[in-house]
Enzyme design. Structure first.
Site, mmCIF file in Angstrom:
data_model
loop_
_atom_site.group_PDB
_atom_site.id
_atom_site.type_symbol
_atom_site.label_atom_id
_atom_site.label_comp_id
_atom_site.label_asym_id
_atom_site.label_seq_id
_atom_site.Cartn_x
_atom_site.Cartn_y
_atom_site.Cartn_z
ATOM 1 N N LYS A 80 0.852 -1.195 0.000
ATOM 2 C CA LYS A 80 0.000 0.000 0.000
ATOM 3 C C LYS A 80 0.885 1.243 0.000
ATOM 4 O O LYS A 80 1.887 1.296 0.718
ATOM 5 C CB LYS A 80 -0.912 -0.030 1.229
ATOM 6 C CG LYS A 80 -1.934 1.092 1.313
ATOM 7 C CD LYS A 80 -2.828 0.861 2.516
ATOM 8 C CE LYS A 80 -3.773 2.021 2.774
ATOM 9 N NZ LYS A 80 -4.617 1.787 3.968
ATOM 10 N N SER A 155 -9.168 2.687 3.488
ATOM 11 C CA SER A 155 -8.206 3.334 2.623
ATOM 12 C C SER A 155 -7.375 2.361 1.800
ATOM 13 O O SER A 155 -6.606 2.777 0.929
ATOM 14 C CB SER A 155 -7.291 4.234 3.463
ATOM 15 O OG SER A 155 -6.533 3.487 4.388
ATOM 16 N N SER A 179 -9.727 0.446 7.634
ATOM 17 C CA SER A 179 -9.175 0.547 6.279
ATOM 18 C C SER A 179 -8.732 -0.756 5.641
ATOM 19 O O SER A 179 -8.416 -0.778 4.457
ATOM 20 C CB SER A 179 -8.005 1.536 6.272
ATOM 21 O OG SER A 179 -8.476 2.845 6.496
#
Length: 468
Positions: A80, A155, A179
């Site tokens: 990520k 996220s 997230s």
């Protein structure tokens, strides 16, 4: 319905990460062939889903020619883009962050690749991970492979989109308010948030008064989530937590489960989510578990306390970015949502000590519930994933913030308390969009969650995008 996936009869097939690793270990395929399959799949779907922000395929090809150690030896994956990985600029989803490549991995990145994963690049995340949809003010949004008109969540939205679309068997996510679990719910995947301290902390959040963020992975199978946690534990056992070990199937114990079916905001669940939750209760009871409806042990003030604390992080980026983000930070490129959240903190900064005390009270109450029951059950989200644009970071801040608060009603309690939680894809809307069901437990009780997850996966196999 704009349905996108890349599953095909190649070196990856429709296998999960353990299946791919076993195929490589047997000599049936090699790491280079598996990587080529992942990259070919990426090229098919990426124009539609916009889930990879940095394509690092050439370095991945170099690594594929070498050797790998770990449970997922040679399996392609993605990091990520809010986590430092040497050779990739950690842009945090924002043009305000300088385009400067990291010179070294942060601690979790070493844990991640220590399991044998081959990083093909960095997945998308909204600006600084502060919202629940992976949308931007300066580029195309990341879209949900089940229906590209809808959000992939956030996220870790890019990670979830890549896994759901079949590009990767699993991908890195981290979770500071849901997230990992939110995009897993939106994209029909397994999203386990480990106990605080089970995996290495996020570099950005670890020094805050309350560290909300846990690192982990988003997967298509329970066994991949279990194997990842076990291999990280093998390499770097967590201090002050009971070991999880390698969980390989359901447990025998019948569990006492607390059902929380009313969002903390007081609003009603949408009909599809309510139906999926009730179906899960019936399934659990049919398996011999007892389910008792309970009120959430924290009140509406917890929402304001969490929002005030969350806004502190936006303020630290907006006003102190040259120190918190790094040299070259360009405040003029901050998006409207981050700035709005920062301004909220400025208006309410005097409340921060009260907010922290309130969150600590909430932690005690929530952990009390996890000790009265083996597991706490709820929906992952208060309603089905919204269409692209509903939570746009360029929208009116107050309107978007209100919608966000109503949507993300269940997940933050685990970030504040540090307790583990998992979202499982146990429901669907009449139109076929995934619905996540949420299970949480006491500190260090990942084994309980994984054993239950195995049992539910076997009793109600998760819907597959390639069959839809």
């Amino acid at each position: 319905m704009k349905h996108v996936h890349s599953f095909t009869d190649d070196a990856l097939g429709d296998l999960d990460a353990l299946g791919v690793a076993q195929r490589i270990a047997s000599g049936e395929v090699n790491a280079a062939e598996v990587l080529d399959a992942a990259l070919a799949r990426l090229d098919v779907v990426e124009p539609a889903i916009n889930a990879l922000v940095v394509d690092d395929r050439e370095r991945a090809r170099s690594r594929a020619a070498g050797t790998f150690d770990g449970v997922f030896a040679g399996v392609p994956s993605a990091i990520k883009n809010n986590t430092a990985f040497a050779g990739i600029a950690t842009r945090n989803g924002s043009a305000a962050t300088p385009d400067v490549k990291a010179t070294e991995n942060e601690e979790f990145s070493d844990q991640f690749v220590g399991t044998g994963l081959n990083v093909i690049g960095a997945s998308t995340t909204p600006a600084y991970g502060l919202t629940a949809t992976t949308e931007f003010v300066d580029r195309e949004p990341t879209r949900n492979p089940w229906d590209t008109d809808f959000s992939s969540g956030a996220s870790s939205g890019g990670a979830a989109a890549l896994v759901a679309a079949g590009v990767l068997p699993l991908a890195h996510g981290n979770d500071g308010g849901g997230s990992i679990r939110i995009p897993a719910a939106a994209c029909g995947l397994v999203g386990l948030k480990p106990t605080r301290g089970r995996t290495a902390p996020s570099k950005m959040a670890k020094d805050l008064p309350i560290d909300l963020v846990s690192n982990g992975v988003i997967t298509r199978s329970v066994r991949d989530s279990a194997a990842f946690l076990a291999d990280v534990e093998r390499l770097s056992p967590a201090k002050n937590l009971p070991p999880v070990g390698h969980v390989e199937g359901p447990g025998d114990k019948r569990l006492r489960i607390a059902l929380v079916n009313v969002p903390i905001t007081g609003h009603l669940l949408d009909p599809a989510t309510d139906s999926a939750l009730n179906d899960t209760v019936e399934l659990l009871e049919s398996l011999g578990h007892s389910v008792t409806t309970v009120p959430l042990p924290v009140d509406r003030s917890f929402v304001d306390d969490f929002a005030d604390y969350w806004a502190l992080m936006a303020f630290g980026i907006d006003r102190l970015g040259k120190f918190t983000v790094g040299k070259g930070f360009d405040n003029s490129q901050i998006d409207p949502f981050t700035r709005g959240l920062s301004n909220r903190f400025l208006r309410r900064f005097y409340r921060l000590p009260f907010a922290i005390r309130g969150l600590n009270r909430g932690t005690k109450a929530f952990i009390g519930l996890t000790r009265d029951f083996d597991v706490v059950l709820s929906p992952t989200l208060a309603h089905v994933t919204p269409e692209i644009g509903v939570l746009s970071p360029s929208g009116d801040f107050d309107e978007v913030f209100d919608k966000l608060t109503r949507y993300v009603s269940f997940t933050p309690a685990n970030n504040v308390s540090g307790t583990p939680a998992v979202s499982l894809p146990l429901g669907q809307t009449p139109d076929g969009l995934p619905i996540g069901i949420h299970f949480s437990a006491d500190m260090g009780a990942e084994r309980t969650l994984l054993e239950l997850s195995y049992e539910l996966e076997a009793a109600r196999p998760f819907a597959r995008i390639q069959d839809a």
